[in-house]
Structure formats: structure tokens, C-alpha cells
Design an enzyme around this catalytic site. Structure first.
Site, short mmCIF file in Angstrom:
data_model
loop_
_atom_site.label_atom_id
_atom_site.label_comp_id
_atom_site.label_asym_id
_atom_site.label_seq_id
_atom_site.Cartn_x
_atom_site.Cartn_y
_atom_site.Cartn_z
N ASP A 1 -106.97 14.24 -53.67
CA ASP A 1 -107.95 14.54 -54.71
C ASP A 1 -108.32 16.02 -54.75
O ASP A 1 -108.95 16.47 -55.71
CB ASP A 1 -109.24 13.74 -54.49
CG ASP A 1 -109.01 12.24 -54.61
OD1 ASP A 1 -108.23 11.84 -55.48
OD2 ASP A 1 -109.60 11.49 -53.82
N ASP B 1 -112.42 11.45 -52.54
CA ASP B 1 -112.63 11.69 -51.10
C ASP B 1 -111.33 11.84 -50.33
O ASP B 1 -111.37 11.95 -49.10
CB ASP B 1 -113.47 10.57 -50.48
CG ASP B 1 -112.65 9.32 -50.18
OD1 ASP B 1 -111.67 9.08 -50.91
OD2 ASP B 1 -113.01 8.59 -49.24
N ASP C 1 -111.91 8.90 -58.51
CA ASP C 1 -110.85 8.26 -57.76
C ASP C 1 -111.36 6.87 -57.36
O ASP C 1 -112.57 6.62 -57.37
CB ASP C 1 -110.49 9.09 -56.53
CG ASP C 1 -109.42 8.43 -55.69
OD1 ASP C 1 -108.41 8.01 -56.27
OD2 ASP C 1 -109.61 8.31 -54.47
#
Length: 774
Positions: A511, A507, A308
Site C-alpha cells: 500500500d 496497512d 485497502d
């Protein structure tokens, strides 16, 4: 009873070793009958525990090799080989004791974190201080932290503090943090008492998240060693076939027992778990919690990594990038000082960015009064003699859109930035541009991951394509997937192989599904707990993403050592089984030989306890201190860099005013150039020592020379020009020179942050305004 349960391995080893030694002493005294009785007792003891371990494994539906030990011990009794049985018991007991000690070592680093979790906080109230439970703290509370106390929640400092951050960051030296800096829960006050304003509840703070992750990792029921299980599936039936064949061919059951004795699979039972658990301990030491041996093995074989963007490759929190003034009434520094002084008492994430931006520039902040927050719009209050208002454009500027507001919005749209507008004494005074910068250690992490064997890297983000592509190019990933919602991230995981060798790093709450679907999910929890931390298999508790490369290297080394210990131990056992099957190795001698094989296999496995090669550099304390000092100076000249662009923007050929350019030249020659020379004299040699040679710093030295060259050109040009004689083409040349200098300075700063300051422990961005304390 609890004490007995926790020390059963030690007691089993002591009792079995004592029985073996006593029996040996009696045998040397030619007391054969009593010796046999003592050895038989040792064999029965081992048989009882082996049966219990076998049943436990069957109930857990785990492939087990304890059945071989059961058959060997029972066979030793049947064929009257009590010494061999007693030796097998000592072998099993010593192995179980080593495994228990290795497990305790793996959990020790984590248990210490849990034990020191804060329980109370001291809230500042009217008339004094009130002790409250840490769970009762809410964002906005002002808290007092005494000397030696653990910071209970995440917050922002209202006064200078000296902190011991070793529990979270691993940095051994206390550091001084200035007023306005963010501080994480779990660090220890190593200086005088200080105050902070909480920015998160206890349950959402950094340390609470770390504690939950530790407890989850300790309670993990994942099998420690799948490598051993896979060997066991083949080894157990092979052993039984060889033993049966030896008995059938020779008609001598003693040979079958001898085969079972040398096949007692301690390398499978013990060596591999010791190596894997040692890897868990090493990973915890560098700030990476791996939730069990299964997760460590999957991490070791991962070949495709998906990231991400926000909070993983970028810092995940806004950072002040520029100050735009509306008029000449208040300059940029004063505007920032007033806004940061007001924002000190706000828990908002954008307030943190503005306060940090001011403290990085060394500004002295005032405590505001009459502070009022208007939810959804902004904050207002008095700072000294000024009324200050911060917030959205419509609330601060009004419905009109003057040219400077349009300029701010255009720049924000191009850069993907956020804006905060400010008014002073009822008049719009300017705006702040806030961006989410790329982590300085992210490019180094990507390079280290490639060196560790990760073959493909993909950026998967919900951000828009142009911003994602820019981040992807800078950090060096292979592919970029933008505008992805959680479902599209899941599809990306499956497209890259699903659970077959994929590692997902993120994080955020969005996600969590992708982390759970990947072969290994990796979450960052250094700034607090999120759903991603709960769903992940691996959690970074330090705010350095390059620790992930270290974790992968540790995992691969531990798995490699585990396989080596199993292969060496089982190969030697197979050879010994062959000798036993043809009658060349009786049970008693086989038991002694198997103990030697076990010791060798365990010795190989114990290499995993020793520190291995990692990509993170260990710098001397004096180099770390120097880097801290130079980073503070680096941050102090950032406003001068931004001033280059603003002076260039303000040049006009119609009404030429060279005073701003001449003032800028003074700042460049008195502030910037001395700093660049100090970097060349001190920082460049530091980086060369860390990375291994002057060739690694050639680019830094070249840009230092180019910056000084461009400033000299600016000096010569301004000597030739006056406001009266400057022609339009002279102004164009001056503007071109300034924009070129600005571009070189921005690129050079990025080089220093990535190539130099990211080498220092605890992350480059946290070095700002900090210095080691003697």
C-alpha cells in the site's frame, strides 16, 4: 544556550512587556524623556526579532507577513511614535509565546510516548533470567515482564496478566488478559510478573513503530498553516497599497504608519497556527498521529476515500472460524485444546489464531514438551499423554484425500479460508478453518465518514472479486476494485482525482506507493511498523479504524476555526486600516486596538483546544465492564452455534440418530438461551443508552425473540420424534429447522458485534476473554 533557545519566546514577552509597563509608569510620572527612551528600546527589540523572522521566512521560501511588522516598527521610530512601536513588540511577543505553547501542547502527547520506550528485556534462560537489550529479542524468545514494566516487544501470554493499555488504546482501566492472548509492546504490567513468548523483533513491534512515527511527526518540516499563507499573498500587497495611498493623499507619513500598525497581521501569524496545532494535539489524544499542519488541512478537505481490505476493513489476521473432526474418537473441543496447547510456544500467525480460539472458549491449556518445528510443514510435540502434529494436509494426513478432507478444502475455497490439519497419536483427527473477519467497527466507520462529509468510498484490494464484493457490501462502500496490484492501486488513486481531495487507507507494504500518491495517506500501525506507516501522512496508533472518522472531524473543525479566526481578525484589521488611512486612528490608539483584535482572533482559535464533537461514544465505566462480561459470555457460546450446523450436517434419513440433536437442544436451552436473555436484559439497554433510544435496538430485540422461538420449535419437534418412528421427511424438517436456526444465530452474532460490542473502547475483537480489574 539550549535553555535560552527553548525559552526565547518567554524571555521576549517578559522583556517587551516590562519595557512597555516601565515606559507607561514613567509617562504617568510625567517623565516623558525617559519614557520615550524605554519605549524606543522596546521598539528596537521588536524590530530586531521581526527582521530575523522575515529573513528566516524568506530563506524557507515561505510567503510571509512579518514584513508588515518590520515596516510598522521602523515607521513608528521614523515618525516618533515609540509607544505604538513598544505595543507592537508586546503584541508580536505575546503571539509568538502563544504559538510556542500551542506547539508544545501538540507535541506533548507524542513526546510522552517516546520517553517511555523500553530499553531492555529479560529473557528466560536455563537456570535463570538474563537482561538483554530490547533490540536483541528475536521471535520465539520467552520473556519475563515485571510489575510496572513496559512490555518490550509484541508477544503471546504464557500466563494471565493484568495490563495498563492506556498509552496505546486510551482505555483508562487496567484489564486482565488470559493465557494465550496477544499483547502489544508499549503496554504496562499493572499486576504480578508474567511471561510471554515474543512474536516479533523489537524493530517490528507495535511500540517501536509508534516511536518512529512520533519522531517523524515531530521532525516534520511541512508548513503548519497554508490557510494563512494564502491570505498573506493578498493581504501584504493590499496593506502596502493602502499605506502608500494614505501617505500620498495626505502627505502625512504618520497615517501610513498608522495603517501599518493596525495591519500588523497577528491573526495570520498566530491565530491560524494555534488552531491547527490544537487540532494536531486533539488528534493525538484519540490515537491518530498527523504529520504536520499541511497533512491536517489536506485531511480536512478530503472527499474521496479509498481503502485497502486486509487489515483495514478486515482484522488483518486469521481467526478460528470452525473445527472439523475426522472421526468420533476426539470431539471438537478436545481437538482444539490439544492443538492450542502445542501452538502456545509457536510465534506463527496461524498459531496465534488457534490459541486465541481456544482461550476465547475458556479452555485450560497445558504446556507442551518435546516440541519440534519442521519449517514449511508444521509443528509437533507432546501435550500430556498425546503426540500432536499440526500443519499442512500432506504432512499431517498423507497423500490420501478422504471425504472429510475434500469437504474441508471445499469450504475453505468457498469462504476464502486457510486450513490447518491436526493429527493425534499418529492418526489424522481433523482440521481448523481460519478466516480474516471483517472488523466489527468497519461499518460504523463508513457511516461516520459519510456523516463527516466523505462523499465517495472505494475498496481497492488485491484479493479476489467475490470476497472483495462481499466485504464491500457489508461495510457499505460505493465501489469495489479487486485483483489490484500496487500499480493498479496507483491508477485507481489517479482516476479518483490523485492528490485533489483523495484519502488512501492501508496497512501493508504494497500500500505504500498508493499512500504516497494520494492527497492524504492513512496507515494503521497499532500492530507494528510497516513501510505504509513511513509513507503515510496520518497514522492510527490505536487498533480502531473508526478513529479515522474522529480524526477527520477534528481536522475539519480545526481548519474551520482557523479560517474563522483569520477572517474575523483580518476583517476587523481592514476596517481599522480604513479609519487609520483617513486620519481617524493615530498609531498609538491603533496599536491598542490591534492588540484587542489579536486577542479576539486568538480567543476564536483557542476553541480548537476544547474537545469537539466526535462520533466515538464515551461510555460509563460500569457499562464498559458489563460489555466486557457479556462479550466473554458471547464468545463462550460460539461453539454451540457452530454445533447447530455440524449436527444438521450429520443427520441421515437412512440411519436416523437423534441423540446429537437432543444433546444440542440441552446446550441451547441451558447455555445459549440464558445468554440471549441476559443480552436482552443488559446489553440492549446499554446500547439504547449509548445510541439514544429504544428504536436503535429494535433489530437486536427482534432476533432475540426469533432465536428463542426457533429453539422452542426444535424442542417441540424432538418431543414428537424417536429414532424408530422418525420418517425421512421428519429428518428433512429437522435439518431445515437447524439450518434456519444457524443462519439466524450467525446474523444475530454479527449484529451484536457491529451494533453493540464495537461501541466499547479498544475494539470489539480485543474484548474477548477480558474483564476490567477493580
Amino acid at each position: 544556550m539550549d535553555w535560552l533557545r527553548s525559552h526565547v519566546e518567554t524571555l521576549l514577552f517578559v522583556v517587551s512587556a516590562t519595557l512597555l509597563a516601565v515606559g507607561g509608569g514613567l509617562w504617568l510620572l510625567e517623565l516623558g524623556g525617559p519614557a520615550r527612551a524605554v519605549w524606543i528600546a522596546g521598539t528596537v527589540l521588536g524590530l530586531a526579532f521581526s527582521v530575523a523572522w522575515t529573513v528566516e521566512g524568506l530563506l524557507a521560501r515561505q510567503a510571509g507577513v512579518d514584513v508588515i511588522a518590520v515596516l510598522a516598527l521602523a515607521g513608528a521610530l521614523v515618525v516618533d511614535e515609540p509607544f505604538a512601536g513598544a505595543m507592537i513588540t508586546v503584541m508580536l511577543a505575546s503571539g509568538r509565546l502563544l504559538e510556542a505553547r500551542a506547539g508544545a501542547r501538540a507535541r506533548r502527547e507524542l513526546s510522552l510516548l517516546v520517553a517511555r520506550a523500553p530499553r531492555i528485556a529479560r529473557r528466560l534462560v536455563e537456570g535463570g533470567v538474563a537482561e538483554i537489550g530490547v533490540d536483541d529479542v528475536v521471535p520465539g524468545d520467552r520473556l519475563l515482564v515485571g510489575t510496572g514494566e513496559v512490555v518490550p516487544v509484541d508477544g503471546r501470554l504464557l500466563s494471565t496478566a493484568v495490563l495498563d493499555e492506556s498509552a496505546l488504546a486510551g482505555e483508562p482501566l487496567p484489564v486482565e488478559r488470559p493465557q494465550g492472548d496477544d499483547v502489544r509492546s508499549g503496554v504496562v504490567n499493572a499486576g504480578a510478573p508474567f511471561t510471554l513468548v515474543s512474536t516479533a523483533a523489537a524493530s517490528a513491534s507495535t511500540y517501536a513503530g509508534v516511536v518512529r512515527l512520533v519522531e517523524q511527526a515531530q521532525a516534520s518540516s511541512a508548513p503548519f498553516v497554508r490557510v494563512a499563507d494564502r491570505f498573506a499573498v493578498l493581504f501584504v500587497p493590499l496593506t502596502l497599497v493602502v499605506a502608500a495611498a494614505a501617505w500620498a493623499i495626505s502627505a502625512d507619513p504618520v497615517r501610513a504608519v498608522a495603517v501599518l500598525v493596525v495591519a500588523t497581521p497577528c491573526p495570520l501569524l498566530l491565530a491560524a497556527p494555534i488552531a491547527i496545532m490544537s487540532g494536531l494535539s486533539r488528534a493525538a489524544h484519540v490515537g491518530v498521529v498527523i504529520k504536520g499542519g499541511g497533512a491536517l488541512e489536506r485531511l480536512a478537505v478530503g472527499r474521496v476515500m479509498l481503502f485497502d481490505k486486509t487489515g483495514t476493513l478486515t482484522q488483518g489476521r486469521p481467526t478460528l472460524s470452525d473445527v472439523v473432526t475426522a472421526t468420533d474418537r476426539i470431539d471438537a473441543d478436545e481437538l482444539l485444546r490439544l492443538a492450542a496447547s502445542l501452538d502456545q510456544v509457536s510465534a506463527h500467525v496461524l498459531a496465534t489464531a488457534i490459541v486465541t480460539g481456544a482461550t476465547r472458549r475458556g479452555m485450560a491449556l497445558e504446556m507442551p514438551t518435546e516440541v519440534r518445528e519442521r519449517h514449511g510443514y508444521g509443528l509437533q510435540g507432546r501435550v500430556g499423554d498425546h503426540e500432536v502434529r499440526l500443519g499442512k494436509s500432506g504432512w499431517v494426513v498423507g497423500e490420501s484425500t478422504p471425504s472429510w478432507v475434500r469437504q474441508v478444502r471445499r469450504r475453505a475455497d468457498l469462504d476464502g479460508s486457510l486450513t490447518v490439519f491436526v493429527a493425534v497419536d499418529g492418526q489424522a483427527a481433523g482440521a481448523f478453518l481460519l478466516e480474516d473477519p471483517i472488523r466489527t467497527d468497519a461499518p460504523r466507520m463508513v457511516r461516520a465518514l459519510r456523516a463527516a462529509g466523505v462523499a465517495r468510498m472505494v475498496l481497492v484490494t488485491g484479493d479476489r472479486a467475490d470476497i472483495a464484493d462481499t466485504v464491500g457490501r457489508i461495510v457499505g462502500v460505493d465501489s469495489v476494485l479487486a485483483d489490484c496490484d500496487p500499480a493498479e492501486k496507483l491508477r485507481a488513486i489517479h482516476a479518483e482525482g490523485g492528490q485533489n481531495g483523495t484519502i488512501m487507507v492501508g496497512d501493508g507494504v504494497n500500500d505504500a506507493p498508493a499512500l504516497a500518491a494520494a492527497g492524504v495517506g492513512v496507515a494503521l500501525a497499532a500492530r507494528g511498523a510497516t513501510a505504509s506507516s513511513e509513507a503515510a501522512d496520518v497514522v492510527l496508533t490505536v487498533d480502531r479504524v473508526d478513529a479515522l472518522a474522529d480524526a477527520i472531524m477534528i481536522a475539519r473543525r480545526s481548519r474551520r476555526i482557523a479560517v474563522q479566526s483569520v477572517v474575523v481578525g483580518m476583517s476587523l484589521s481592514l476596517v481599522a486600516m480604513g479609519f487609520a488611512a483617513v486620519g481617524l486612528l493615530p498609531p498609538a490608539a491603533g496599536a491598542v486596538l490591534q492588540e484587542v483584535i489579536d486577542v479576539l482572533a486568538i480567543a476564536i482559535a483557542l476553541r480548537a483546544v476544547l474537545p469537539g464533537r466526535v462520533h466515538t461514544l464515551t461510555l460509563p465505566a460500569e457499562d464498559i465492564a458489563m460489555a466486557h462480561r457479556l462479550r466473554v459470555e458471547h464468545d463462550a457460546v460460539l461453539p454451540v452455534v457452530e454445533r447447530v450446523r455440524s449436527v444438521a450436517d450429520g443427520l441421515s434419513a437412512r440411519a436416523c440418530d437423534l441423540a446429537p440433536a437432543r444433546g444440542l437442544l440441552v446446550a441451547l436451552e441451558t447455555d445459549l438461551i440464558p445468554h440471549e436473555r441476559a443480552d436482552e436484559a443488559l446489553l440492549v439497554p446499554l446500547v439504547a443508552r449509548a445510541l439514544g433510544g429504544p428504536d436503535t435496538t429494535a433489530a437486536l430485540s427482534r432476533t432475540h425473540a426469533e432465536i428463542e422461538h426457533q429453539v422452542n420449535r426444535l424442542h417441540r419437534l424432538l418431543l414428537e420424534l424417536t429414532d424408530e418412528t422418525a420418517a425421512p421427511e421428519d429428518v428433512v424438517e429437522l435439518r431445515r429447522l437447524l439450518y434456519g436456526l444457524y443462519a439466524v444465530l450467525r446474523l444475530h452474532n454479527a449484529q451484536e458485534e457491529e451494533g453493540a460490542f464495537s461501541l466499547v473502547p479498544d475494539g470489539a475483537h480485543t474484548l474477548t476473554a477480558r474483564r476490567p480489574v477493580a
